[in-house]
Structure formats: C-alpha cells, structure tokens
Design a protein around this motif. Sequence first.
Motif, PDB file in Angstrom:
ATOM      1  N   GLY A  21       0.794  -1.219   0.000  1.00  0.00           N
ATOM      2  CA  GLY A  21       0.000   0.000   0.000  1.00  0.00           C
ATOM      3  C   GLY A  21       0.825   1.266   0.000  1.00  0.00           C
ATOM      4  N   LEU A  22       2.087   1.168   0.447  1.00  0.00           N
ATOM      5  CA  LEU A  22       2.896   2.367   0.595  1.00  0.00           C
ATOM      6  C   LEU A  22       4.358   2.061   0.290  1.00  0.00           C
ATOM      7  N   TYR A  23       4.944   2.887  -0.547  1.00  0.00           N
ATOM      8  CA  TYR A  23       6.378   2.857  -0.812  1.00  0.00           C
ATOM      9  C   TYR A  23       6.975   4.134  -0.245  1.00  0.00           C
ATOM     10  N   ILE A  24       8.100   4.009   0.441  1.00  0.00           N
ATOM     11  CA  ILE A  24       8.809   5.171   0.962  1.00  0.00           C
ATOM     12  C   ILE A  24      10.209   5.164   0.388  1.00  0.00           C
ATOM     13  N   HIS A  25      10.521   6.197  -0.358  1.00  0.00           N
ATOM     14  CA  HIS A  25      11.808   6.328  -1.038  1.00  0.00           C
ATOM     15  C   HIS A  25      12.658   7.361  -0.302  1.00  0.00           C
ATOM     16  N   ILE A  26      13.801   6.937   0.229  1.00  0.00           N
ATOM     17  CA  ILE A  26      14.715   7.832   0.926  1.00  0.00           C
ATOM     18  C   ILE A  26      15.955   7.988   0.071  1.00  0.00           C
ATOM     19  N   TYR A  27      16.317   9.220  -0.210  1.00  0.00           N
ATOM     20  CA  TYR A  27      17.498   9.459  -1.025  1.00  0.00           C
ATOM     21  C   TYR A  27      18.165  10.755  -0.606  1.00  0.00           C
ATOM     22  N   SER A  28      19.443  10.852  -0.923  1.00  0.00           N
ATOM     23  CA  SER A  28      20.193  12.059  -0.589  1.00  0.00           C
ATOM     24  C   SER A  28      20.240  12.980  -1.792  1.00  0.00           C
TER      25      SER A  28
ATOM     26  N   LYS B  33       7.181   3.054 -12.216  1.00  0.00           N
ATOM     27  CA  LYS B  33       6.373   2.269 -13.146  1.00  0.00           C
ATOM     28  C   LYS B  33       5.727   1.065 -12.471  1.00  0.00           C
ATOM     29  N   ASN B  34       6.284   0.608 -11.346  1.00  0.00           N
ATOM     30  CA  ASN B  34       5.753  -0.550 -10.647  1.00  0.00           C
ATOM     31  C   ASN B  34       4.705  -0.186  -9.595  1.00  0.00           C
ATOM     32  N   ILE B  35       4.507   1.106  -9.345  1.00  0.00           N
ATOM     33  CA  ILE B  35       3.553   1.526  -8.331  1.00  0.00           C
ATOM     34  C   ILE B  35       2.174   1.591  -8.961  1.00  0.00           C
ATOM     35  N   GLY B  36       1.231   0.872  -8.365  1.00  0.00           N
ATOM     36  CA  GLY B  36      -0.112   0.759  -8.915  1.00  0.00           C
ATOM     37  C   GLY B  36      -1.009   1.924  -8.545  1.00  0.00           C
ATOM     38  N   TYR B  37      -2.224   1.880  -9.034  1.00  0.00           N
ATOM     39  CA  TYR B  37      -3.169   2.976  -8.843  1.00  0.00           C
ATOM     40  C   TYR B  37      -3.610   3.135  -7.395  1.00  0.00           C
ATOM     41  N   ASN B  38      -3.614   2.074  -6.604  1.00  0.00           N
ATOM     42  CA  ASN B  38      -4.053   2.171  -5.212  1.00  0.00           C
ATOM     43  C   ASN B  38      -2.875   2.108  -4.239  1.00  0.00           C
ATOM     44  N   GLN B  39      -1.716   2.503  -4.719  1.00  0.00           N
ATOM     45  CA  GLN B  39      -0.526   2.529  -3.884  1.00  0.00           C
ATOM     46  C   GLN B  39       0.004   3.956  -3.824  1.00  0.00           C
ATOM     47  N   GLU B  40       0.608   4.298  -2.699  1.00  0.00           N
ATOM     48  CA  GLU B  40       1.172   5.627  -2.522  1.00  0.00           C
ATOM     49  C   GLU B  40       2.686   5.541  -2.455  1.00  0.00           C
ATOM     50  N   CYS B  41       3.335   6.637  -2.799  1.00  0.00           N
ATOM     51  CA  CYS B  41       4.785   6.726  -2.684  1.00  0.00           C
ATOM     52  C   CYS B  41       5.138   8.047  -2.011  1.00  0.00           C
ATOM     53  N   ILE B  42       5.944   7.956  -0.978  1.00  0.00           N
ATOM     54  CA  ILE B  42       6.459   9.128  -0.268  1.00  0.00           C
ATOM     55  C   ILE B  42       7.936   9.236  -0.593  1.00  0.00           C
ATOM     56  N   ASP B  43       8.368  10.420  -0.989  1.00  0.00           N
ATOM     57  CA  ASP B  43       9.791  10.687  -1.221  1.00  0.00           C
ATOM     58  C   ASP B  43      10.329  11.483  -0.037  1.00  0.00           C
ATOM     59  N   ILE B  44      11.415  11.001   0.537  1.00  0.00           N
ATOM     60  CA  ILE B  44      12.086  11.715   1.620  1.00  0.00           C
ATOM     61  C   ILE B  44      13.498  12.000   1.156  1.00  0.00           C
TER      62      ILE B  44
ATOM     63  N   ASP C  70      -0.822   3.350   9.755  1.00  0.00           N
ATOM     64  CA  ASP C  70      -2.168   3.147   9.202  1.00  0.00           C
ATOM     65  C   ASP C  70      -2.158   2.109   8.084  1.00  0.00           C
ATOM     66  N   THR C  71      -1.149   2.174   7.229  1.00  0.00           N
ATOM     67  CA  THR C  71      -1.052   1.197   6.131  1.00  0.00           C
ATOM     68  C   THR C  71      -0.898  -0.216   6.685  1.00  0.00           C
ATOM     69  N   LEU C  72      -0.048  -0.374   7.693  1.00  0.00           N
ATOM     70  CA  LEU C  72       0.146  -1.691   8.307  1.00  0.00           C
ATOM     71  C   LEU C  72      -1.115  -2.165   9.033  1.00  0.00           C
ATOM     72  N   MET C  73      -1.839  -1.240   9.655  1.00  0.00           N
ATOM     73  CA  MET C  73      -3.062  -1.609  10.381  1.00  0.00           C
ATOM     74  C   MET C  73      -4.144  -2.133   9.433  1.00  0.00           C
ATOM     75  N   TYR C  74      -4.140  -1.641   8.187  1.00  0.00           N
ATOM     76  CA  TYR C  74      -5.089  -2.129   7.188  1.00  0.00           C
ATOM     77  C   TYR C  74      -4.556  -3.362   6.463  1.00  0.00           C
ATOM     78  N   ARG C  75      -3.534  -3.978   7.049  1.00  0.00           N
ATOM     79  CA  ARG C  75      -2.941  -5.220   6.536  1.00  0.00           C
ATOM     80  C   ARG C  75      -2.411  -5.078   5.116  1.00  0.00           C
ATOM     81  N   ARG C  76      -1.836  -3.917   4.867  1.00  0.00           N
ATOM     82  CA  ARG C  76      -1.183  -3.669   3.586  1.00  0.00           C
ATOM     83  C   ARG C  76       0.300  -3.507   3.866  1.00  0.00           C
ATOM     84  N   GLY C  77       1.105  -3.803   2.889  1.00  0.00           N
ATOM     85  CA  GLY C  77       2.545  -3.757   3.067  1.00  0.00           C
ATOM     86  C   GLY C  77       3.137  -2.369   2.891  1.00  0.00           C
TER      87      GLY C  77
END
Length: 178
Positions: A29-36, A49-60, A101-108
């Motif tokens: 359900g959630l991707y978190i990208h950490i980069y410098s 390209k691999n992130i689907g329509y019902n998935q979120e991505c956070i960039d840090i 919240d993502t983990l509580m909804y049993r999503r990865g």
Amino acid sequence: MFVSEIIPNLWVCDYDVLNSTYFNNRNIGLYIHIYSFQNELNKNRNFQKNIGYNQECIDIQIKEINQNMRYSQNATIQRQIMRYSKDFAEHIYNNINQINDTLMYRRGVVIFSKHGVQKAATVAAGYLILKGDMNANSSIQVMKSKEPLFFKSFEFENENSYENVLYENVLKYVETYV
C-alpha cells in the motif's frame, strides 16, 4: 538485490528489488523512497512504473554526510550534522502515522534507498522506536538481527565498525518524540 522483512508487512530493500517481481503479490500500500541530494538514482524514477493505482509513494530527500564531515572536529560541521539528523528524524516522525495506518489495514510498506542498509533501515528503526516502544539501541539491535549489514560502516572494509554518526543521531532524535 537486497530485501529484508523487519516485521510482518514492513520491508526494507534497495532499488533493484523494485524492478523485480518480488512485491507483485504482496498487497503493498505504501512505498517510501529515501534518497540524498547527491544520489544520481533519484533522477531516474524507474521504480514509479511498478507503483499501482491504489498505492502511494512518499519521497524523503535528506542531506548526506561524507567521511570528512563525520570525523571532523570542527564545531560548525558538528552542528550541521546534528541539524541534518534532526531534519531526517522529523521526516520519520511526520510519516510514521501513514506507515502505521497502512500496516493496520494489513497492507505492506516498502522502505527503500540506494542500498537499503542505512537510510531505509533508519526509517524502519524509527518506526520500531515510535510504534514498537523501543529505544534507539534496541531498535538498532533488532534491525541488525534481521540483517547484519544494517548500520554497518563500509568505509573500513577490514574493520567491523558500526560508527554511523548521522543515523545514530537520527534515532536519538526520534526517541524524543515518544
């Protein structure tokens, strides 16, 4: 390719795993990208390209310290390291509820960075501190039990050194939010 499941549905990995089929059937359900700021791979967002329509991505995006800064005795540089650490800790704190919240909804949740063993591992350790009632040292030990490369210094390949000033300071700041 590097991937490690820290707790059920919380993974830490490197960029290469995202271009594989590893997470295709894992209900992410959630991707978190950490980069410098210095990381060239952040310009090439192939993983999107691999992130689907019902998935979120956070960039840090964080500021990285180099070896000269890490061992500098200059007070200004040491203050800069602490400011970078505090900024990274604030990013973790600001996103911790979305992870939970993502983990509580049993999503990865997939936390990833260039190699996955420092920046991404720091975010996962921060989660263990804030939501797992651990201190910084305990979270580091849990992370190392999952993968011995977490928080290991690669500057001196012949030594078994775990001196990672930025990441240890980040986790100490995260502890203050508890």
